[in-house]
Design a protein around this motif. Structure first.
Motif, PDB file in Angstrom:
ATOM      1  N   PRO A   1      -4.924  -6.805  -5.920  1.00 14.21           N
ATOM      2  CA  PRO A   1      -5.183  -6.720  -4.481  1.00 14.21           C
ATOM      3  C   PRO A   1      -5.448  -8.087  -3.857  1.00 14.21           C
ATOM      4  O   PRO A   1      -5.774  -9.040  -4.558  1.00 14.21           O
TER       5      PRO A   1
ATOM      6  N   LEU B   1      -0.946   4.594  -1.094  1.00 15.11           N
ATOM      7  CA  LEU B   1      -2.225   4.569  -0.374  1.00 15.11           C
ATOM      8  C   LEU B   1      -2.033   4.676   1.140  1.00 15.11           C
ATOM      9  O   LEU B   1      -2.958   5.018   1.854  1.00 15.11           O
TER      10      LEU B   1
ATOM     11  N   ASP C   1     -10.408   4.699 -14.686  1.00 16.26           N
ATOM     12  CA  ASP C   1     -10.286   5.947 -13.937  1.00 16.26           C
ATOM     13  C   ASP C   1     -10.719   7.153 -14.771  1.00 16.26           C
ATOM     14  O   ASP C   1     -10.617   8.281 -14.321  1.00 16.26           O
TER      15      ASP C   1
ATOM     16  N   ALA D   1      -4.561  -6.588 -13.519  1.00 10.19           N
ATOM     17  CA  ALA D   1      -3.336  -5.914 -13.082  1.00 10.19           C
ATOM     18  C   ALA D   1      -2.419  -5.617 -14.257  1.00 10.19           C
ATOM     19  O   ALA D   1      -1.630  -4.665 -14.205  1.00 10.19           O
TER      20      ALA D   1
ATOM     21  N   ILE E   1       2.645   1.172 -12.236  1.00  9.28           N
ATOM     22  CA  ILE E   1       2.413   0.031 -11.355  1.00  9.28           C
ATOM     23  C   ILE E   1       1.146  -0.732 -11.730  1.00  9.28           C
ATOM     24  O   ILE E   1       0.092  -0.138 -11.959  1.00  9.28           O
ATOM     25  N   GLY E   2       1.258  -2.047 -11.798  1.00  6.71           N
ATOM     26  CA  GLY E   2       0.085  -2.912 -11.920  1.00  6.71           C
ATOM     27  C   GLY E   2      -0.130  -3.575 -10.563  1.00  6.71           C
ATOM     28  O   GLY E   2       0.832  -3.918  -9.883  1.00  6.71           O
ATOM     29  N   TYR E   3      -1.387  -3.734 -10.147  1.00 11.33           N
ATOM     30  CA  TYR E   3      -1.641  -4.174  -8.770  1.00 11.33           C
ATOM     31  C   TYR E   3      -2.756  -5.214  -8.739  1.00 11.33           C
ATOM     32  O   TYR E   3      -3.810  -5.028  -9.334  1.00 11.33           O
TER      33      TYR E   3
ATOM     34  N   ARG F   1      -0.315   8.270  -5.413  1.00 12.16           N
ATOM     35  CA  ARG F   1      -1.470   7.567  -5.975  1.00 12.16           C
ATOM     36  C   ARG F   1      -1.504   7.658  -7.492  1.00 12.16           C
ATOM     37  O   ARG F   1      -0.908   8.551  -8.088  1.00 12.16           O
ATOM     38  N   ALA F   2      -2.213   6.715  -8.103  1.00 13.26           N
ATOM     39  CA  ALA F   2      -2.466   6.698  -9.549  1.00 13.26           C
ATOM     40  C   ALA F   2      -1.181   6.647 -10.365  1.00 13.26           C
ATOM     41  O   ALA F   2      -1.058   7.292 -11.389  1.00 13.26           O
TER      42      ALA F   2
ATOM     43  N   SER G   1      -7.836  -8.635  -1.624  1.00 11.41           N
ATOM     44  CA  SER G   1      -9.267  -8.872  -1.454  1.00 11.41           C
ATOM     45  C   SER G   1      -9.834  -9.576  -2.675  1.00 11.41           C
ATOM     46  O   SER G   1      -9.465  -9.286  -3.793  1.00 11.41           O
TER      47      SER G   1
ATOM     48  N   LEU H   1       2.048   1.887  -3.452  1.00  8.06           N
ATOM     49  CA  LEU H   1       0.951   2.423  -4.264  1.00  8.06           C
ATOM     50  C   LEU H   1       0.582   3.853  -3.871  1.00  8.06           C
ATOM     51  O   LEU H   1      -0.245   4.479  -4.509  1.00  8.06           O
TER      52      LEU H   1
ATOM     53  N   ARG I   1       0.828  -1.215   0.000  1.00  8.76           N
ATOM     54  CA  ARG I   1       0.000   0.000   0.000  1.00  8.76           C
ATOM     55  C   ARG I   1       0.860   1.262   0.000  1.00  8.76           C
ATOM     56  O   ARG I   1       0.486   2.274  -0.577  1.00  8.76           O
TER      57      ARG I   1
END
Lengths: 263, 274
Positions: free
Chosen positions: A79, A53, A103, A151, A75-77, A70-71, A81, A51, A48
Motif C-alpha cells: 500500500p 476494495l 488473516d 507484499a 495478489i501481493g500488495y 477481496r482476499a 500508506s 484488489l 483498489r
C-alpha cells in the motif's frame, strides 16, 4: 494463455465523480507495467479496484481469469500508506511475521512453514541485513523493502506496488527498482508499479499504463509517452521532450508535469 | 522484612487486593500492547472518563459502581469502534463529550447524598476495598476478554501493523476495531478498580509502552508487558501496606520511574532513536 490481468471497459465513480471511464488493459503474465499519471488521476483507485476494495460501476476486471474480489491470494500488495511504529522496538522481521497468514483466527504464532515463508520473503526483498533491527530506526528505503517483503508473502503471481518510490532519494529509488526487477526475473511475477515519474523506471518496464482525465492508454513507452497520445488523454496540448535519455512531460502553456533527473 | 511480608499476606484484604490487582494487570498489559501499536491511548483515557458517569450514576439506581462503569464504557467503546477513524479528526467533539460525562457524573454524586465519600475511591482507586464477589466478577471478565483477544489476536496484529494490506486480504477493519474497543472498555473498567479512573492510563499504557520500547518481538513484548504490570501492582500494594500511602501512588510512581529509566537507556545508551 490467460492474461494476468484483464481490465475491460472499467469505470469507477467515487463521491459522485467519474474517476475512471472505460479503462481497458490486458496484461500478460510476467510483464512489468509502470502506471503513471498526475495526482488524483486514479492510479491508486485502479489498484483498489483490482484488489476488490473499490466497486466498478461498469466493466470488469479479472485476475488470471478470476473476477476481482477481496482476499485474492494471487495478489501481493504494497500500500501507499506508510506505517510508523515510533517508540516501539518491534523488528522488521516481526513486522513481516505479523502479516504472514495474518488473516487467520487465533494467536499470532508462526509454525515452521510460516517462519520459512517469512525468511523467503525477507531474502527476496533484501531485508536480511537489518531484519532484526527495530523498524522505527530504519531509513525510508529500508522500510519500503520491509513493505515489499510483506507484499511477497504467500508467493503472489501479481504484485501491486502503489507509489513505492514516494519520498525516497534517487539512490534508494534505484535500489528499490533494481530489487523489484530482480524479483520479476527470478519469480516471473507480474508487476504493476505506480509512480509519479517515468524516468527511474525507464530501463525495467515492459509497458506503460498512463492514466489522465479518467481515461487510460496502455502500450510501449514509445506508443504512450508521446506528445500526441498524452495530449489526447489530458485534452490539452502536452509536449514530451527527451533529453539525454530523460523524458520530460510539459504542458504547452508552461509548467512541468513530470521531470526528474535520471542517472 | 520477610516477617512483615507474611503479616501483610495474612490479611484477607491484602490477598484480595493482590488477586484483583493481578487480574486487572494481566489483562491491561496484554490489551495495552495493542493500544500502543494501534496508537489508541487516547481512547483508553476517554473510556475511563465516560466510565466515571457510569460508576457514580450506578449508585442512584442501586447498581454497583463496577457494573455501572462497565455498562457505560462498553457502550462508549462499541461506539468508538464503529466511528473509529472519524473520531481521530474530531478532538473538540471528543473533548466536549468527555467533559459533559464528567459533569453529569458530578451531578450524580451530588444527587446521591452519602455517596460523595466514594468519589475519591472511584477517581483514585480502592483496591483494598474489593469484595470476594467483585473478585469473582473480575476473574470472569478478564478471562472472557483474554479469551476473545486470543481468538482475534492474529487478525488484530495484522490490521494494526498494515491496515491497508489487511483490508485487501479480506480482514474486516471495522469489525476488529469494534471488538478491540469493547475489550479495551472491559480492561479500563477493571484497571480503574485498582488505580482509579483518573490513573487508568498508567496501568494500560505504562507496562506495554515500556515493554514495546525494549522488545523486538510481539511475544517477548507482550510477556514483558505482563511481567512489568504484575511487578508494579504487587510491589505497589505491598509498599502501600508498609507505608500507609495509597497503592495508586506507588503503582504510578514505580511505572513512571521505570518509564524514565527505559527512555534514558533507549535515547542515550542504546541510541535506538534516530
Amino acid at each position: 494463455m490467460t492474461p494476468a490481468l484483464s481490465i475491460v471497459d472499467a469505470g469507477v465513480r467515487l463521491g459522485g465523480l467519474d474517476i475512471l471511464r472505460a479503462v481497458n488493459a490486458e496484461i500478460a503474465p510476467g510483464e512489468f507495467i509502470g502506471i503513471f499519471g498526475p495526482n488524483g488521476a486514479g492510479k491508486s483507485t485502479l489498484i483498489r479496484c483490482i484488489l476488490g476494495l473499490a466497486p466498478l460501476v461498469s466493466g470488469t476486471i479479472s485476475i488470471f481469469g478470476v473476477p476481482a474480489g477481496r482476499a485474492n491470494r494471487m495478489i501481493g500488495y504494497m500500500p501507499q500508506s506508510r506505517v510508523s511504529l515510533e517508540g516501539t522496538a518491534l523488528s522488521a522481521r516481526s513486522m513481516v511475521a505479523a502479516v504472514a497468514a495474518g488473516d487467520r483466527w487465533g494467536l499470532p504464532w508462526s509454525g515452521r512453514a510460516l517462519r520459512a515463508e517469512v525468511e523467503r520473503a525477507i531474502e527476496l526483498a533484501g531485508v536480511e541485513e537489518y531484519a532484526d533491527r527495530p523498524f522505527a530506526v530504519l531509513s525510508g528505503g529500508e522500510r519500503q523493502r520491509v513493505g515489499l517483503a510483506q507484499a511477497l508473502l504467500g508467493t503472489p503471481q501479481l504484485l501491486l506496488l502503489d507509489e513505492p518510490l514516494a519520498s525516497l532519494d534517487p539512490r534508494n529509488q534505484m535500489l528499490l527498482i533494481e530489487r523489484v526487477a530482480e524479483i520479476k526475473k527470478t519469480t516471473r511475477t507480474t508487476i504493476l508499479f505506480t509512480a509519479h515519474d517515468v524516468n527511474p523506471l525507464l530501463g525495467v518496464m515492459d509497458r506503460v499504463l498512463y492514466i489522465a482525465g479518467g481515461e487510460a492508454a496502455i502500450g510501449s513507452l514509445d506508443e504512450v509517452i508521446t506528445s500526441e497520445a498524452l495530449s489526447h488523454l489530458y485534452k490539452t496540448e502536452i509536449r514530451v521532450i527527451r533529453v539525454e535519455g530523460n523524458i520530460f512531460i510539459i504542458a504547452a502553456e508552461g509548467g512541468v508535469i513530470e521531470a526528474a533527473r535520471h542517472d | 522484612m520477610i516477617e512483615q511480608l507474611k503479616e501483610f499476606l495474612s490479611y484477607d484484604f491484602v490477598r484480595s487486593a493482590l488477586i484483583a490487582g493481578s487480574l486487572a494487570a494481566i489483562l491491561g498489559a496484554v490489551v495495552g500492547y495493542f493500544v500502543v501499536i494501534r496508537k489508541v491511548g487516547f481512547a483508553a483515557h476517554a473510556l475511563a472518563h465516560v466510565g466515571f458517569t457510569g460508576a457514580t450514576g450506578a449508585a442512584l439506581f442501586g447498581i454497583s459502581p463496577l457494573n455501572g462503569m462497565l455498562a457505560i464504557s462498553l457502550v462508549a467503546g462499541a461506539m468508538m469502534g464503529v466511528f473509529g477513524n472519524r473520531l481521530h479528526r474530531s478532538e473538540i467533539a471528543i473533548g466536549m463529550v468527555l467533559s459533559v460525562c464528567l459533569g453529569v457524573g458530578t451531578l450524580f454524586l451530588t444527587l446521591y447524598s452519602g455517596f460523595a465519600g466514594q468519589a475519591s475511591a472511584i477517581l483514585f482507586g480502592n483496591i483494598f476495598g474489593v469484595s470476594e464477589q467483585q473478585i469473582i466478577q473480575i476473574a470472569y471478565l478478564s478471562a472472557a476478554s483474554l479469551g476473545t483477544l486470543c481468538v482475534f489476536s492474529r487478525k488484530l496484529l495484522f490490521a494494526s501493523i498494515q491496515p491497508d494490506l489487511a483490508e485487501a486480504r479480506g480482514v474486516s477493519l471495522s469489525m476488529l476495531s469494534m471488538v478491540f474497543m469493547v475489550i479495551l472498555a472491559v480492561s479500563v473498567t477493571l484497571a480503574s478498580q485498582v488505580v482509579g479512573i483518573l490513573l487508568v492510563f498508567t496501568l494500560i499504557i505504562g507496562p506495554a509502552g515500556i515493554a514495546a520500547r525494549l522488545f523486538r518481538g510481539f511475544w517477548s513484548g507482550t510477556a514483558a508487558s505482563v511481567g512489568i504490570a504484575l511487578a508494579a501492582v504487587w510491589s505497589g500494594i505491598l509498599l502501600a501496606c508498609a507505608t500507609n500511602w495509597p497503592p495508586s501512588f506507588w503503582i504510578t510512581g514505580i511505572l513512571f520511574v521505570l518509564y524514565l529509566a527505559v527512555e534514558i537507556i533507549c535515547r542515550f545508551v542504546l541510541r535506538t532513536e534516530r
